[in-house]
Write a protein that holds these residues in place. Structure first.
Motif, PDB file in Angstrom:
ATOM      1  N   GLY A 315       0.807  -1.213   0.000  1.00 19.66           N
ATOM      2  CA  GLY A 315       0.000   0.000   0.000  1.00 19.66           C
ATOM      3  C   GLY A 315       0.842   1.266   0.000  1.00 19.66           C
ATOM      4  O   GLY A 315       0.558   2.221  -0.735  1.00 19.66           O
ATOM      5  N   ILE A 316       1.893   1.290   0.807  1.00 17.61           N
ATOM      6  CA  ILE A 316       2.772   2.462   0.860  1.00 17.61           C
ATOM      7  C   ILE A 316       3.445   2.678  -0.490  1.00 17.61           C
ATOM      8  O   ILE A 316       3.517   3.805  -1.003  1.00 17.61           O
ATOM      9  CB  ILE A 316       3.820   2.294   1.975  1.00 17.61           C
ATOM     10  CG1 ILE A 316       3.145   2.330   3.349  1.00 17.61           C
ATOM     11  CG2 ILE A 316       4.887   3.384   1.878  1.00 17.61           C
ATOM     12  CD1 ILE A 316       4.064   1.957   4.486  1.00 17.61           C
ATOM     13  N   GLY A 317       3.951   1.588  -1.055  1.00 22.32           N
ATOM     14  CA  GLY A 317       4.653   1.719  -2.329  1.00 22.32           C
ATOM     15  C   GLY A 317       3.753   2.275  -3.410  1.00 22.32           C
ATOM     16  O   GLY A 317       4.144   3.188  -4.162  1.00 22.32           O
ATOM     17  N   MET A 318       2.534   1.766  -3.509  1.00 20.58           N
ATOM     18  CA  MET A 318       1.627   2.275  -4.531  1.00 20.58           C
ATOM     19  C   MET A 318       1.282   3.741  -4.287  1.00 20.58           C
ATOM     20  O   MET A 318       1.161   4.532  -5.237  1.00 20.58           O
ATOM     21  CB  MET A 318       0.344   1.432  -4.565  1.00 20.58           C
ATOM     22  CG  MET A 318       0.543   0.024  -5.096  1.00 20.58           C
ATOM     23  SD  MET A 318       0.990   0.009  -6.860  1.00 20.58           S
ATOM     24  CE  MET A 318       1.235  -1.759  -7.114  1.00 20.58           C
ATOM     25  N   SER A 319       1.130   4.142  -3.027  1.00 18.75           N
ATOM     26  CA  SER A 319       0.791   5.542  -2.746  1.00 18.75           C
ATOM     27  C   SER A 319       1.912   6.486  -3.146  1.00 18.75           C
ATOM     28  O   SER A 319       1.660   7.663  -3.444  1.00 18.75           O
ATOM     29  CB  SER A 319       0.467   5.714  -1.256  1.00 18.75           C
ATOM     30  OG  SER A 319       1.630   5.523  -0.452  1.00 18.75           O
ATOM     31  N   LEU A 320       3.150   5.986  -3.185  1.00 19.63           N
ATOM     32  CA  LEU A 320       4.284   6.838  -3.539  1.00 19.63           C
ATOM     33  C   LEU A 320       4.268   7.244  -5.013  1.00 19.63           C
ATOM     34  O   LEU A 320       4.985   8.174  -5.407  1.00 19.63           O
ATOM     35  CB  LEU A 320       5.601   6.132  -3.214  1.00 19.63           C
ATOM     36  CG  LEU A 320       5.865   5.875  -1.725  1.00 19.63           C
ATOM     37  CD1 LEU A 320       7.187   5.150  -1.536  1.00 19.63           C
ATOM     38  CD2 LEU A 320       5.855   7.177  -0.941  1.00 19.63           C
ATOM     39  N   TYR A 321       3.469   6.567  -5.840  1.00 19.17           N
ATOM     40  CA  TYR A 321       3.344   6.998  -7.239  1.00 19.17           C
ATOM     41  C   TYR A 321       2.716   8.387  -7.349  1.00 19.17           C
ATOM     42  O   TYR A 321       2.793   9.019  -8.412  1.00 19.17           O
ATOM     43  CB  TYR A 321       2.514   5.997  -8.036  1.00 19.17           C
ATOM     44  CG  TYR A 321       3.257   4.736  -8.400  1.00 19.17           C
ATOM     45  CD1 TYR A 321       4.470   4.780  -9.070  1.00 19.17           C
ATOM     46  CD2 TYR A 321       2.735   3.480  -8.083  1.00 19.17           C
ATOM     47  CE1 TYR A 321       5.156   3.622  -9.409  1.00 19.17           C
ATOM     48  CE2 TYR A 321       3.405   2.313  -8.427  1.00 19.17           C
ATOM     49  CZ  TYR A 321       4.618   2.389  -9.082  1.00 19.17           C
ATOM     50  OH  TYR A 321       5.289   1.242  -9.421  1.00 19.17           O
ATOM     51  N   ALA A 322       2.080   8.853  -6.278  1.00 17.10           N
ATOM     52  CA  ALA A 322       1.466  10.181  -6.302  1.00 17.10           C
ATOM     53  C   ALA A 322       2.486  11.289  -6.079  1.00 17.10           C
ATOM     54  O   ALA A 322       2.154  12.473  -6.260  1.00 17.10           O
ATOM     55  CB  ALA A 322       0.370  10.263  -5.236  1.00 17.10           C
ATOM     56  N   GLY A 398      -5.539   6.671  -2.536  1.00 20.01           N
ATOM     57  CA  GLY A 398      -6.566   5.705  -2.138  1.00 20.01           C
ATOM     58  C   GLY A 398      -5.986   4.325  -1.912  1.00 20.01           C
ATOM     59  O   GLY A 398      -6.437   3.586  -1.023  1.00 20.01           O
ATOM     60  N   CYS A 399      -4.977   3.960  -2.705  1.00 22.75           N
ATOM     61  CA  CYS A 399      -4.305   2.676  -2.487  1.00 22.75           C
ATOM     62  C   CYS A 399      -3.643   2.633  -1.117  1.00 22.75           C
ATOM     63  O   CYS A 399      -3.666   1.601  -0.425  1.00 22.75           O
ATOM     64  CB  CYS A 399      -3.258   2.444  -3.576  1.00 22.75           C
ATOM     65  SG  CYS A 399      -3.934   2.007  -5.186  1.00 22.75           S
ATOM     66  N   GLY A 400      -3.061   3.772  -0.695  1.00 24.10           N
ATOM     67  CA  GLY A 400      -2.470   3.823   0.633  1.00 24.10           C
ATOM     68  C   GLY A 400      -3.513   3.658   1.718  1.00 24.10           C
ATOM     69  O   GLY A 400      -3.295   2.938   2.714  1.00 24.10           O
ATOM     70  N   ALA A 401      -4.681   4.307   1.540  1.00 26.62           N
ATOM     71  CA  ALA A 401      -5.754   4.180   2.529  1.00 26.62           C
ATOM     72  C   ALA A 401      -6.283   2.752   2.578  1.00 26.62           C
ATOM     73  O   ALA A 401      -6.537   2.197   3.655  1.00 26.62           O
ATOM     74  CB  ALA A 401      -6.880   5.158   2.196  1.00 26.62           C
ATOM     75  N   LEU A 402      -6.442   2.143   1.406  1.00 29.72           N
ATOM     76  CA  LEU A 402      -6.897   0.757   1.371  1.00 29.72           C
ATOM     77  C   LEU A 402      -5.858  -0.171   1.997  1.00 29.72           C
ATOM     78  O   LEU A 402      -6.204  -1.175   2.630  1.00 29.72           O
ATOM     79  CB  LEU A 402      -7.174   0.343  -0.069  1.00 29.72           C
ATOM     80  CG  LEU A 402      -7.817  -1.023  -0.294  1.00 29.72           C
ATOM     81  CD1 LEU A 402      -9.148  -1.128   0.433  1.00 29.72           C
ATOM     82  CD2 LEU A 402      -8.009  -1.298  -1.791  1.00 29.72           C
ATOM     83  N   GLY A 403      -4.580   0.178   1.829  1.00 25.94           N
ATOM     84  CA  GLY A 403      -3.530  -0.597   2.474  1.00 25.94           C
ATOM     85  C   GLY A 403      -3.640  -0.556   3.985  1.00 25.94           C
ATOM     86  O   GLY A 403      -3.392  -1.567   4.662  1.00 25.94           O
ATOM     87  N   LEU A 404      -4.028   0.602   4.549  1.00 23.01           N
ATOM     88  CA  LEU A 404      -4.228   0.682   5.998  1.00 23.01           C
ATOM     89  C   LEU A 404      -5.365  -0.236   6.441  1.00 23.01           C
ATOM     90  O   LEU A 404      -5.279  -0.894   7.492  1.00 23.01           O
ATOM     91  CB  LEU A 404      -4.540   2.127   6.398  1.00 23.01           C
ATOM     92  CG  LEU A 404      -3.384   3.132   6.290  1.00 23.01           C
ATOM     93  CD1 LEU A 404      -3.869   4.531   6.657  1.00 23.01           C
ATOM     94  CD2 LEU A 404      -2.231   2.710   7.214  1.00 23.01           C
TER      95      LEU A 404
END
Length: 451
Positions: A315-322, A398-404
């Protein structure tokens, strides 16, 4: 197993698990396990049909929409297939499940070449896909029974290596076959499947006393005192496992964004297809070269920690694309979520589901986890592209939030599965000659996972 959770009670009744390295695990693994690893690699190497489905259908004259529907039917078939395979594995044993479903799919797939009716083609594709993937929970179930729990993270990292090597090479081999004839895609996959089925038939244990076969570890009769009736309803009654499945589904939705939405982000940033291909290649190279090495460390961790680390980093990794850092953000994000895949996925997708439930439900537990992964990878692209078109980089946040959410579900859903989940294990160096200590049939829910 001791009734007390105190360290003294555990030490008096259970030996400490011994963790070894890659070479020792491979050398001391039973022939059946090695054959499943090799067979899986061969099967994935011949996995042409799904990759080239859209191109095959359009070159036959079907519309783009019809080709897309055919690919969707294939995906739906795989979800139903793993559920059916889990049920069959518990009912008739992993060996018979693996052989019968593989042979069935090998006989069915080439029929597509001789059909002109679109609904008939869809039916064959759907059923063939279901049969071709039904072996997965049965294969995992047999491996989990033949390998001691403390070695399962390592052996399932090897399974993932076999899958990744075959999956990476399959498109290249398929492209070469297409230059000769499109028919070779179907016949080639059928041959690969039959090779796997033949290897399984020769090497997997059979008969009374064999791991996973009916007559050994057979489910107790329904109605026995304190025994739940073997069914998927029993899996649904396990509230903690449902939370684990939620974590798996959420993580799968996040993970599949690298296929569906990452290309859109790369294009939006003004980079070409080569940059996207480089990110995919970076992930593949890291997984293939590093996962076994990392597994030597992760196998000592409790299952809960391994799963949480995996889904959190994904989740963290995907959120870093932002991040507005251009190509640097692409590389950093890819490195982080790839690390999550390497750390957590052998436990998340294989080791924990194989040990989370009672032995008589092992196949169904695995079938449920495989189906939730398939469902996540099916709906993830649709949701990702829809949210990207509306919110842009907000999709990655949103990917980061879903990761949480996935981390919370994993924390609540992954239960300790044995004493070694509560104490540090002792270790042996990889080059120490082993005597096969601990090899044999797994101990079901009393075995530790991921440690």
């Amino acid at each position: 197993m001791a009734s007390s959770d105190s360290p003294s009670a555990v030490n008096e009744t259970e030996p400490e698990p011994v963790h070894v390295g890659v070479k020792t695990v491979w050398r001391e693994s039973p022939t059946a396990v090695k054959s499943l690893l090799v067979g899986t690699a061969v099967n994935r190497l011949g996995g042409f049909i799904q990759v080239f489905m859209v191109l095959y259908m359009t070159q036959r004259g079907f519309s783009d929409t019809q080709a897309g529907v055919a690919l969707g039917v294939y995906g739906a078939g795989t979800v139903l297939g793993v559920l059916t395979g889990g049920w069959m594995s518990d009912r008739v044993g992993p060996r018979l499940t693996i052989m019968s479903t593989l042979v069935g799919s090998a006989l069915l797939f080439p029929a597509v070449l001789y059909l002109d009716d679109y609904p008939a083609i869809l039916a064959v594709i759907g059923v063939g896909a279901a049969l071709s993937q039904a072996y997965r929970p049965a294969s995992t179930s047999m491996i989990s029974q033949l390998i001691p729990a403390e070695r399962q993270v390592m052996i399932f990292a090897m399974v993932r290596l076999a899958i990744n090597l075959g999956t990476t090479a399959a498109p290249l081999l398929g492209a070469a076959l297409v230059q000769v004839s499109w028919d070779f895609l179907f016949w080639g996959e059928a041959v690969a499947i039959l090779v796997f089925a033949t290897v399984a038939g020769v090497t997997l244990p059979r008969g009374p006393g064999a791991a996973g076969e009916k007559g050994a570890g057979q489910a107790p009769e329904a109605g026995a005192a304190g025994v739940r009736k073997p069914s998927y309803l029993a899996v649904l009654a396990d509230g903690r496992y449902l939370l684990f499945l939620l974590a798996m589904f959420a993580s799968s939705v996040i993970y599949i964004q690298y296929v569906s939405t990452l290309p859109l982000t790369v294009k939006h940033l003004g980079f070409g297809t080569g940059v996207y291909a480089a990110m995919v290649a970076l992930n593949g190279a890291l997984v293939i070269t590093c996962e076994l090495l990392v597994a030597k460390v992760v196998q000592r961790w409790p299952a809960r920690i391994a799963v949480i680390a995996g889904v959190a980093l994904t989740g963290i990794g995907m959120s870093l694309y932002a991040l507005p850092w251009g190509i640097a953000a692409l590389v950093i994000a890819t490195l982080v979520w790839s690390l999550g895949e390497i750390i957590g996925y052998p436990t998340l997708f294989f080791a924990y589901p194989a040990q989370a439930g009672p032995p008589e439900l092992r196949g169904r537990y695995l079938g449920a986890s495989n189906s939730l992964y398939g469902l996540g990878t099916a709906v993830g692209p649709f949701l990702g592209v829809m949210l990207w078109n509306r919110f842009g980089d907000g999709l990655w946040l949103g990917c980061g939030a879903l990761g949480l959410l996935a981390v919370g579900a994993a924390w609540l859903g992954v239960r300790p599965t044995g004493a070694a989940d509560r104490k540090p294990p002792r270790t042996e160096p990889d080059d120490r000659a082993g005597s096969g200590e601990g090899l044999g049939t797994g101990t079901g829910t009393e075995a530790t996972v991921g440690t």
